[in-house]
Motif scaffolding. Structure first.
Motif, PDB file in Angstrom:
ATOM      1  N   LEU A 168      26.836  39.377  34.782  1.00 26.07           N
ATOM      2  CA  LEU A 168      27.857  38.796  33.877  1.00 26.07           C
ATOM      3  C   LEU A 168      28.051  37.453  34.435  1.00 26.07           C
ATOM      4  O   LEU A 168      28.485  36.556  33.692  1.00 26.07           O
ATOM      5  CB  LEU A 168      29.032  39.838  33.875  1.00 26.07           C
ATOM      6  CG  LEU A 168      28.992  41.010  33.005  1.00 26.07           C
ATOM      7  CD1 LEU A 168      30.204  41.669  32.932  1.00 26.07           C
ATOM      8  CD2 LEU A 168      28.383  40.821  31.678  1.00 26.07           C
TER       9      LEU A 168
ATOM     10  N   VAL B 146      33.928  43.515  32.867  1.00 26.27           N
ATOM     11  CA  VAL B 146      32.954  44.464  33.351  1.00 26.27           C
ATOM     12  C   VAL B 146      33.167  45.582  33.012  1.00 26.27           C
ATOM     13  O   VAL B 146      34.250  46.111  33.453  1.00 26.27           O
ATOM     14  CB  VAL B 146      33.076  44.123  35.060  1.00 26.27           C
ATOM     15  CG1 VAL B 146      31.851  44.703  35.680  1.00 26.27           C
ATOM     16  CG2 VAL B 146      33.059  42.529  35.424  1.00 26.27           C
TER      17      VAL B 146
ATOM     18  N   VAL C 199      35.390  37.991  33.903  1.00 23.44           N
ATOM     19  CA  VAL C 199      34.412  37.312  34.462  1.00 23.44           C
ATOM     20  C   VAL C 199      34.577  35.956  33.559  1.00 23.44           C
ATOM     21  O   VAL C 199      34.601  36.005  32.439  1.00 23.44           O
ATOM     22  CB  VAL C 199      33.062  37.522  34.539  1.00 23.44           C
ATOM     23  CG1 VAL C 199      32.069  36.684  35.082  1.00 23.44           C
ATOM     24  CG2 VAL C 199      33.127  38.999  35.244  1.00 23.44           C
TER      25      VAL C 199
ATOM     26  N   ASP D 172      28.312  47.769  33.655  1.00 24.44           N
ATOM     27  CA  ASP D 172      27.782  46.558  33.896  1.00 24.44           C
ATOM     28  C   ASP D 172      27.643  45.879  35.309  1.00 24.44           C
ATOM     29  O   ASP D 172      28.374  46.600  36.199  1.00 24.44           O
ATOM     30  CB  ASP D 172      28.983  45.475  33.243  1.00 24.44           C
ATOM     31  CG  ASP D 172      28.943  45.485  31.473  1.00 24.44           C
ATOM     32  OD1 ASP D 172      27.925  45.695  31.246  1.00 24.44           O
ATOM     33  OD2 ASP D 172      30.084  45.419  31.103  1.00 24.44           O
ATOM     34  N   ASP D 173      26.756  45.144  35.481  1.00 24.88           N
ATOM     35  CA  ASP D 173      26.588  44.533  36.777  1.00 24.88           C
ATOM     36  C   ASP D 173      27.307  43.055  36.753  1.00 24.88           C
ATOM     37  O   ASP D 173      27.121  42.145  36.138  1.00 24.88           O
ATOM     38  CB  ASP D 173      24.979  44.278  36.895  1.00 24.88           C
ATOM     39  CG  ASP D 173      24.612  43.499  38.260  1.00 24.88           C
ATOM     40  OD1 ASP D 173      25.470  43.823  39.059  1.00 24.88           O
ATOM     41  OD2 ASP D 173      23.576  42.764  38.098  1.00 24.88           O
ATOM     42  N   GLU D 174      28.253  43.243  37.856  1.00 28.83           N
ATOM     43  CA  GLU D 174      29.234  42.015  37.885  1.00 28.83           C
ATOM     44  C   GLU D 174      28.354  40.424  37.995  1.00 28.83           C
ATOM     45  O   GLU D 174      28.532  39.545  37.420  1.00 28.83           O
ATOM     46  CB  GLU D 174      29.926  42.325  39.217  1.00 28.83           C
ATOM     47  CG  GLU D 174      31.435  41.801  38.918  1.00 28.83           C
ATOM     48  CD  GLU D 174      32.321  42.178  40.033  1.00 28.83           C
ATOM     49  OE1 GLU D 174      32.765  43.335  39.860  1.00 28.83           O
ATOM     50  OE2 GLU D 174      32.146  41.481  41.067  1.00 28.83           O
TER      51      GLU D 174
ATOM     52  N   VAL E 181      35.624  35.552  39.059  1.00 27.30           N
ATOM     53  CA  VAL E 181      35.692  37.255  38.888  1.00 27.30           C
ATOM     54  C   VAL E 181      36.892  37.712  39.499  1.00 27.30           C
ATOM     55  O   VAL E 181      37.249  37.421  40.593  1.00 27.30           O
ATOM     56  CB  VAL E 181      34.589  37.992  39.727  1.00 27.30           C
ATOM     57  CG1 VAL E 181      34.538  39.666  39.188  1.00 27.30           C
ATOM     58  CG2 VAL E 181      33.141  37.656  39.253  1.00 27.30           C
TER      59      VAL E 181
ATOM     60  N   ARG F  82      38.626  44.055  35.071  1.00 31.29           N
ATOM     61  CA  ARG F  82      37.772  43.117  36.037  1.00 31.29           C
ATOM     62  C   ARG F  82      37.235  42.197  34.932  1.00 31.29           C
ATOM     63  O   ARG F  82      36.583  42.475  34.008  1.00 31.29           O
ATOM     64  CB  ARG F  82      36.719  43.800  36.675  1.00 31.29           C
ATOM     65  CG  ARG F  82      36.175  43.337  37.791  1.00 31.29           C
ATOM     66  CD  ARG F  82      37.047  43.710  39.072  1.00 31.29           C
ATOM     67  NE  ARG F  82      36.009  42.956  40.175  1.00 31.29           N
ATOM     68  CZ  ARG F  82      36.531  42.208  41.001  1.00 31.29           C
ATOM     69  NH1 ARG F  82      37.998  42.092  40.995  1.00 31.29           N
ATOM     70  NH2 ARG F  82      36.005  41.514  41.956  1.00 31.29           N
TER      71      ARG F  82
END
Ligand code: GDP
Ligand code: MG
Length: 458
Positions: free
Chosen positions: A339, A330, A269, A334-336, A278, A267
């Protein structure tokens, strides 16, 4: 993450310099002499970069010394294929450069030219290490070429007059660097602190002379002085160099992975024109090796790729991706959202760099790196900036720039670096009297603006 001097990644190298100094030809020569010889196995063209494994460099530099093979600690060298500012300025992360070492190409017949100075400024701003390729030595009067050999062996066999001309031109170049506040020496006389004194490597992109010297110095300097920054990290560092539509693949991004590992299915970003993007990596691609051209597909698929490499990424929703953007992955913890904020903070930083003057010009560029470089230049040149934007120039940009027509007509100017201007945008600009300047060399934009401002003041 474990760090060790036994696990170094390949240094990344960019090529900069004035137009026509021979950047493209030099790059071709560096690649082709190796590939043609067929001896220096494993050189691969990647997306936006050429990879030289250590064994290729050993062979390529063998002619330099009779003391034996070069001891190479790095796995290889990754040379970025698009010469010029764009790739250098885009290979950045939070203001620092991801280019480990640059080659600044100077034409020995011309010395330092306007864009050379611009490149020097960029290199200094980013605190990047660089060496100078003093190109076109074969153009000196009476030059007797010894193709692809080490430079000093060539110099020795030249007629006295040619050797004198060489000494004179080198001395002149050293003086020109001194005028820029830099000490420079022929690399083989550079016995002091090689990090403080710029090394000059005489080369010819036509005859290939000096190219062993150039490669040897690049590897020698990086592995001697940069082991710290070259220690392989598991932390990812990745930058988008180009956003490209490819038939059959749709919109793709070409990235340079400078550290860490990318996986299919990751995933990711990155910055987009309308906010953070994303998406999920559908394919990680590199070109087919030369030998396997018969195979149908143009690309090789990878489950995962380790740094340093040039990679093409296929993923949905890349249409508005911005070149020069960092690429983040991600992770499980992690918090999307955070990011997304983090990648977009690079654009916020650029907005903050501009002290939005009530009276100032409009600045627009195609990539984050070039916008940053242009803003730095305008700031040093004391040109006030009203606002900035990234990507093609639309009507709405012209409308916003046109507010300057009343406040400061001489500033009703759009400085557009390497971007497309939509026809409707140009029509509107012509109609209301906003001047659009387009260029792909920063100082050309500046000159055009200055001439325009002067003509209005009269
Ligand atoms: P770039 O604009 O820096 O990419 O320069 P190019 O690689 O396109 O080269 C510009 C011109 O200089 C071309 O006509 C090249 O053939 C020529 N050139 C480049 N390197 C050399 C060199 O080492 N020797 C000679 N004689 N000509 C060169
Ligand atoms: Mg070129």
């Amino acid at each position: 993450a474990a760090r060790s001097e036994d696990d170094l990644r390949s240094p990344i190298c960019c090529i900069l310099g004035h137009v026509d100094v021979g950047k493209t030809l030099l790059l071709d020569k560096i690649r082709q002499t190796n590939v043609q010889a067929g001896e220096a196995g494993g050189i691969t063209q990647q997306i936006g970069a050429t990879y030289f494994p250590a064994e290729a460099i050993v062979k390529k530099t063998a002619s330099l010394s009779d003391k034996g093979k070069m001891n190479i600690k790095v796995p290889g060298l990754l040379i970025i294929d698009t010469p010029g500012h764009e790739s250098f300025t885009n290979l950045r992360s939070r203001g620092s450069s991801l280019c480990d070492i640059a080659i600044l190409v100077v034409d020995i017949m011309h010395g330092l030219e306007p864009q050379t100075l611009e490149s020097l400024r960029l290199l200094r701003d980013r605190k990047a290490s660089f060496i100078v390729a003093l190109n076109k030595v074969d153009r000196m009067y009476g030059w007797l070429p010894r193709p692809n050999g080490p430079f000093r062996a060539s110099l020795k066999v030249q007629p006295q007059a040619t050797q004198d001309e060489f000494a004179m031109r080198v001395a002149r170049t050293i003086t020109e660097f001194a005028e820029q506040g830099l000490n420079a020496e022929l690399y083989y006389n550079n016995k002091k602190d090689v990090r403080k004194v710029v090394s000059l490597v005489p080369v010819s992109a036509v005859t290939g002379e000096g190219i062993p010297d150039l490669l040897g110095l690049l590897v020698g300097l990086t592995q001697k002085h940069m082991t710290n920054s070259l220690m392989y990290l598991s932390e990812l560092a990745c930058t988008v160099l180009e956003v490209k539509a490819i038939e059959g693949l749709g919109m793709t991004i070409d990235v340079v992975l400078s550290n860490g590992v990318l996986h299919e299915g990751d995933r990711i970003v990155l910055c987009g024109l309308d906010g953070a993007i994303v998406t999920t990596v559908r394919a990680l691609l590199t070109p087919q090796p030369m030998r396997e051209l018969r195979i149908k597909s143009a690309y090789v698929h990878h489950k995962s790729i380790k740094a340093a490499m040039g990679i093409k990424i296929c993923a949905p929703d890349l249409e508005k991706a911005i070149a020069g953007s960092r690429l983040l992955v991600v992770g499980p913890d992690d918090d999307e959202e955070s990011l997304m904020e983090e990648v977009m903070s690079d654009i916020a930083t650029l907005h903050k760099m501009v002290k939005k003057s009530p009276r100032g010009v409009w600045v627009q560029a195609s990539t984050l790196g070039s916008l940053e470089a242009l803003l730095e230049f305008l700031s040093v040149s004391k040109v006030p900036v009203f606002d900035i934007s990234i990507g093609p120039v639309h009507k709405k940009d012209v409308t916003r720039a046109s507010t300057m027509l009343e406040k400061a007509p001489d500033m009703a100017v759009m400085l557009c670096f390497d971007v497309k201007v939509e026809k409707e945008a140009q029509d509107l600009a012509d109609e209301v009297g906003v001047k659009i300047f387009k260029a792909d060399i920063i100082y050309h934009l500046f000159d055009a603006y200055q001439a325009h401002a002067a003509s209005i003041v009269e």
